[in-house]
Design a protein around this motif. Sequence first.
Motif, PDB file in Angstrom:
ATOM      1  N   CYS A 150      -3.390  -6.747  -3.225  1.00 52.56           N
ATOM      2  CA  CYS A 150      -4.527  -6.693  -2.625  1.00 52.56           C
ATOM      3  C   CYS A 150      -5.263  -6.223  -4.142  1.00 52.56           C
ATOM      4  O   CYS A 150      -6.326  -7.322  -5.080  1.00 52.56           O
ATOM      5  N   GLU A 151      -4.851  -5.901  -5.081  1.00 49.50           N
ATOM      6  CA  GLU A 151      -4.461  -5.422  -6.537  1.00 49.50           C
ATOM      7  C   GLU A 151      -5.234  -6.817  -7.377  1.00 49.50           C
ATOM      8  O   GLU A 151      -5.908  -7.258  -8.656  1.00 49.50           O
ATOM      9  N   ALA A 152      -4.137  -8.382  -7.249  1.00 49.50           N
ATOM     10  CA  ALA A 152      -3.971  -9.538  -8.021  1.00 49.50           C
ATOM     11  C   ALA A 152      -5.922  -9.630  -7.557  1.00 49.50           C
ATOM     12  O   ALA A 152      -6.016 -10.335  -7.936  1.00 49.50           O
ATOM     13  N   LEU A 153      -5.832  -9.536  -6.161  1.00 42.69           N
ATOM     14  CA  LEU A 153      -6.998 -10.521  -5.795  1.00 42.69           C
ATOM     15  C   LEU A 153      -8.825  -9.706  -6.710  1.00 42.69           C
ATOM     16  O   LEU A 153      -9.382 -10.750  -7.294  1.00 42.69           O
ATOM     17  N   GLU A 154      -8.423  -8.595  -6.234  1.00 42.23           N
ATOM     18  CA  GLU A 154      -9.333  -8.056  -7.397  1.00 42.23           C
ATOM     19  C   GLU A 154      -9.116  -8.182  -9.183  1.00 42.23           C
ATOM     20  O   GLU A 154     -10.362  -8.334  -9.242  1.00 42.23           O
ATOM     21  N   ALA A 155      -8.020  -8.476  -9.578  1.00 41.77           N
ATOM     22  CA  ALA A 155      -7.613  -8.093 -11.461  1.00 41.77           C
ATOM     23  C   ALA A 155      -7.943  -9.394 -11.681  1.00 41.77           C
ATOM     24  O   ALA A 155      -9.068  -9.724 -12.563  1.00 41.77           O
ATOM     25  N   HIS A 156      -8.084 -10.477 -10.743  1.00 43.76           N
ATOM     26  CA  HIS A 156      -8.838 -12.473 -10.420  1.00 43.76           C
ATOM     27  C   HIS A 156      -9.483 -12.537 -10.643  1.00 43.76           C
ATOM     28  O   HIS A 156     -10.205 -14.323 -10.545  1.00 43.76           O
ATOM     29  N   GLY A 157     -10.400 -11.418  -9.816  1.00 42.91           N
ATOM     30  CA  GLY A 157     -11.422 -12.394  -9.762  1.00 42.91           C
ATOM     31  C   GLY A 157     -11.888 -13.640  -8.379  1.00 42.91           C
ATOM     32  O   GLY A 157     -12.730 -13.864  -8.364  1.00 42.91           O
ATOM     33  N   LEU A 158     -10.880 -12.949  -7.094  1.00 46.90           N
ATOM     34  CA  LEU A 158     -10.590 -14.043  -6.432  1.00 46.90           C
ATOM     35  C   LEU A 158     -11.281 -14.163  -4.673  1.00 46.90           C
ATOM     36  O   LEU A 158     -10.925 -14.721  -3.961  1.00 46.90           O
ATOM     37  N   LEU A 159     -12.211 -12.854  -5.003  1.00 45.64           N
ATOM     38  CA  LEU A 159     -13.152 -12.392  -4.004  1.00 45.64           C
ATOM     39  C   LEU A 159     -14.476 -12.738  -4.367  1.00 45.64           C
ATOM     40  O   LEU A 159     -15.202 -12.028  -4.881  1.00 45.64           O
ATOM     41  N   ALA A 160     -15.199 -13.775  -3.250  1.00 45.02           N
ATOM     42  CA  ALA A 160     -16.226 -13.801  -3.147  1.00 45.02           C
ATOM     43  C   ALA A 160     -17.022 -12.163  -2.850  1.00 45.02           C
ATOM     44  O   ALA A 160     -16.535 -11.242  -1.822  1.00 45.02           O
ATOM     45  N   ASP A 161     -18.018 -12.471  -3.019  1.00 44.27           N
ATOM     46  CA  ASP A 161     -19.021 -10.811  -3.176  1.00 44.27           C
ATOM     47  C   ASP A 161     -19.212 -10.974  -1.321  1.00 44.27           C
ATOM     48  O   ASP A 161     -19.536 -11.768  -0.571  1.00 44.27           O
ATOM     49  N   GLY A 162     -18.962  -9.686  -0.725  1.00 43.62           N
ATOM     50  CA  GLY A 162     -18.977  -9.635   0.241  1.00 43.62           C
ATOM     51  C   GLY A 162     -17.300  -9.903   1.399  1.00 43.62           C
ATOM     52  O   GLY A 162     -17.606 -10.387   2.456  1.00 43.62           O
ATOM     53  N   ALA A 163     -16.700 -10.716   0.722  1.00 42.68           N
ATOM     54  CA  ALA A 163     -14.779 -11.211   1.212  1.00 42.68           C
ATOM     55  C   ALA A 163     -15.086 -10.343   2.004  1.00 42.68           C
ATOM     56  O   ALA A 163     -14.587  -8.684   2.682  1.00 42.68           O
ATOM     57  N   ILE A 164     -13.789 -10.878   3.310  1.00 39.30           N
ATOM     58  CA  ILE A 164     -12.966  -9.729   4.066  1.00 39.30           C
ATOM     59  C   ILE A 164     -11.997 -10.308   4.202  1.00 39.30           C
ATOM     60  O   ILE A 164     -10.845 -11.817   3.727  1.00 39.30           O
ATOM     61  N   ILE A 165     -11.130  -9.066   4.171  1.00 38.58           N
ATOM     62  CA  ILE A 165      -9.574  -9.815   3.938  1.00 38.58           C
ATOM     63  C   ILE A 165      -8.975  -9.405   5.495  1.00 38.58           C
ATOM     64  O   ILE A 165      -8.861  -7.925   5.759  1.00 38.58           O
ATOM     65  N   TYR A 166      -7.836 -10.152   6.338  1.00 41.26           N
ATOM     66  CA  TYR A 166      -6.822  -9.900   6.708  1.00 41.26           C
ATOM     67  C   TYR A 166      -6.115  -8.981   5.775  1.00 41.26           C
ATOM     68  O   TYR A 166      -5.464 -10.131   5.585  1.00 41.26           O
ATOM     69  N   VAL A 167      -5.473  -7.912   6.607  1.00 44.71           N
ATOM     70  CA  VAL A 167      -3.941  -7.047   6.204  1.00 44.71           C
ATOM     71  C   VAL A 167      -3.171  -7.044   7.529  1.00 44.71           C
ATOM     72  O   VAL A 167      -3.591  -5.830   8.848  1.00 44.71           O
ATOM     73  N   GLU A 168      -2.051  -7.559   7.656  1.00 37.93           N
ATOM     74  CA  GLU A 168      -1.603  -7.079   8.954  1.00 37.93           C
ATOM     75  C   GLU A 168       0.007  -6.820   8.480  1.00 37.93           C
ATOM     76  O   GLU A 168       0.401  -6.773   6.561  1.00 37.93           O
ATOM     77  N   SER A 169       0.145  -5.250   8.909  1.00 34.27           N
ATOM     78  CA  SER A 169       1.815  -4.376   8.170  1.00 34.27           C
ATOM     79  C   SER A 169       2.252  -3.432   9.429  1.00 34.27           C
ATOM     80  O   SER A 169       1.713  -4.313  10.595  1.00 34.27           O
ATOM     81  N   ARG A 170       3.784  -3.461   9.169  1.00 34.57           N
ATOM     82  CA  ARG A 170       3.976  -2.912   9.701  1.00 34.57           C
ATOM     83  C   ARG A 170       3.525  -1.657  11.262  1.00 34.57           C
ATOM     84  O   ARG A 170       3.313  -1.146  10.187  1.00 34.57           O
ATOM     85  N   ARG A 171       3.590  -1.302  11.580  1.00 36.35           N
ATOM     86  CA  ARG A 171       2.711  -0.013  13.200  1.00 36.35           C
ATOM     87  C   ARG A 171       3.683   0.396  12.833  1.00 36.35           C
ATOM     88  O   ARG A 171       2.900   2.050  12.352  1.00 36.35           O
ATOM     89  N   GLN A 172       5.124   1.496  12.363  1.00 33.77           N
ATOM     90  CA  GLN A 172       5.282   2.434  11.959  1.00 33.77           C
ATOM     91  C   GLN A 172       5.611   2.864  10.284  1.00 33.77           C
ATOM     92  O   GLN A 172       6.238   3.519   9.731  1.00 33.77           O
ATOM     93  N   GLY A 173       5.109   1.276   9.835  1.00 33.01           N
ATOM     94  CA  GLY A 173       5.422   1.905   8.099  1.00 33.01           C
ATOM     95  C   GLY A 173       4.095   2.680   7.406  1.00 33.01           C
ATOM     96  O   GLY A 173       3.542   2.900   8.017  1.00 33.01           O
ATOM     97  N   GLU A 174       3.817   2.688   6.221  1.00 32.73           N
ATOM     98  CA  GLU A 174       2.702   3.631   6.002  1.00 32.73           C
ATOM     99  C   GLU A 174       1.896   2.648   6.043  1.00 32.73           C
ATOM    100  O   GLU A 174       1.259   1.291   5.963  1.00 32.73           O
ATOM    101  N   VAL A 175       0.273   2.981   5.674  1.00 29.62           N
ATOM    102  CA  VAL A 175      -0.647   2.130   5.207  1.00 29.62           C
ATOM    103  C   VAL A 175      -1.336   1.952   4.092  1.00 29.62           C
ATOM    104  O   VAL A 175      -0.671   2.518   3.115  1.00 29.62           O
ATOM    105  N   PRO A 176      -1.124   0.652   4.245  1.00 23.27           N
ATOM    106  CA  PRO A 176      -1.250  -0.732   3.121  1.00 23.27           C
ATOM    107  C   PRO A 176      -2.439  -0.302   2.490  1.00 23.27           C
ATOM    108  O   PRO A 176      -3.419   0.469   2.634  1.00 23.27           O
ATOM    109  N   ALA A 177      -2.335   0.166   0.724  1.00 23.08           N
ATOM    110  CA  ALA A 177      -3.169   0.985  -0.268  1.00 23.08           C
ATOM    111  C   ALA A 177      -4.213  -0.383  -0.848  1.00 23.08           C
ATOM    112  O   ALA A 177      -3.474  -1.118  -1.267  1.00 23.08           O
ATOM    113  N   VAL A 178      -5.218   0.027  -0.434  1.00 23.23           N
ATOM    114  CA  VAL A 178      -6.000  -1.699  -0.594  1.00 23.23           C
ATOM    115  C   VAL A 178      -7.285  -0.603  -1.648  1.00 23.23           C
ATOM    116  O   VAL A 178      -7.775   0.698  -1.906  1.00 23.23           O
ATOM    117  N   PRO A 179      -8.052  -1.461  -2.622  1.00 22.56           N
ATOM    118  CA  PRO A 179      -9.418  -1.040  -2.730  1.00 22.56           C
ATOM    119  C   PRO A 179      -9.980  -0.246  -2.464  1.00 22.56           C
ATOM    120  O   PRO A 179     -10.539  -0.623  -1.200  1.00 22.56           O
TER     121      PRO A 179
END
Length: 205
Positions: A150-179
């Motif tokens: 997530c940090e790299a996508l932002e740092a390198h300007g790789l998301l269009a304005d209003g971009a959609i991001i799907y994140v999949e993770s383990r149900r019992q794990g920590e909530v992923p940190a996103v911008p």
Amino acid sequence: MPRKRSGKRPVASAGAAQKGQVRIIGGERRGHRLHFVDHGGDLRPSSDRMRETLFNWLQFELPGLRVLDLFAGSGALGAEALSRGAREAVLVEKQRDRSADLNRQLTPLFEGRITVHCADALSWLPAQREPFDLVFIDPPYDLGLVTPACEALEAHGLLADGAIIYVESRRQGEVPAVPAHWLLSKEKSGGDIHARLYRRETGAV
């Protein structure tokens, strides 16, 4: 949607390969089966139901989008997006045999609309220049890859304005940190999976 490591399946004996397949469930290539070889049992299958939920969320958004499947695995997410009208999909897969398999199956199926890169996702991102409209982030569980991606996508300007991001993770794990300017739009749990769909706030810097 066969994907990455979860520890739910037994490890295969040395040199063994498990053969499997995943079905495209909607769009112009509906019903087409993608075949893959799962060396060591490290691809994680998700149900058609979870994948169908995701693409129901996206059904009115997909036409014309430029898509990135950052940890491609079986290629199911990128293929599904193309089948349902995405303009272009870029798939990144680290394992050489899987990358070759994706090229072999998907290039003829979506000729001119798909590119497969054999690369480490986090090393590949800094060299990119053109932004994406939709990104799938579904790495192997428990390796701590979601936040750096997530940090790299932002740092390198790789998301269009209003971009959609799907994140999949383990149900019992920590909530992923996103911008902070990624706004949670949808979420759903099923089995060991927690799926979240974010939209990058328009005008975010």
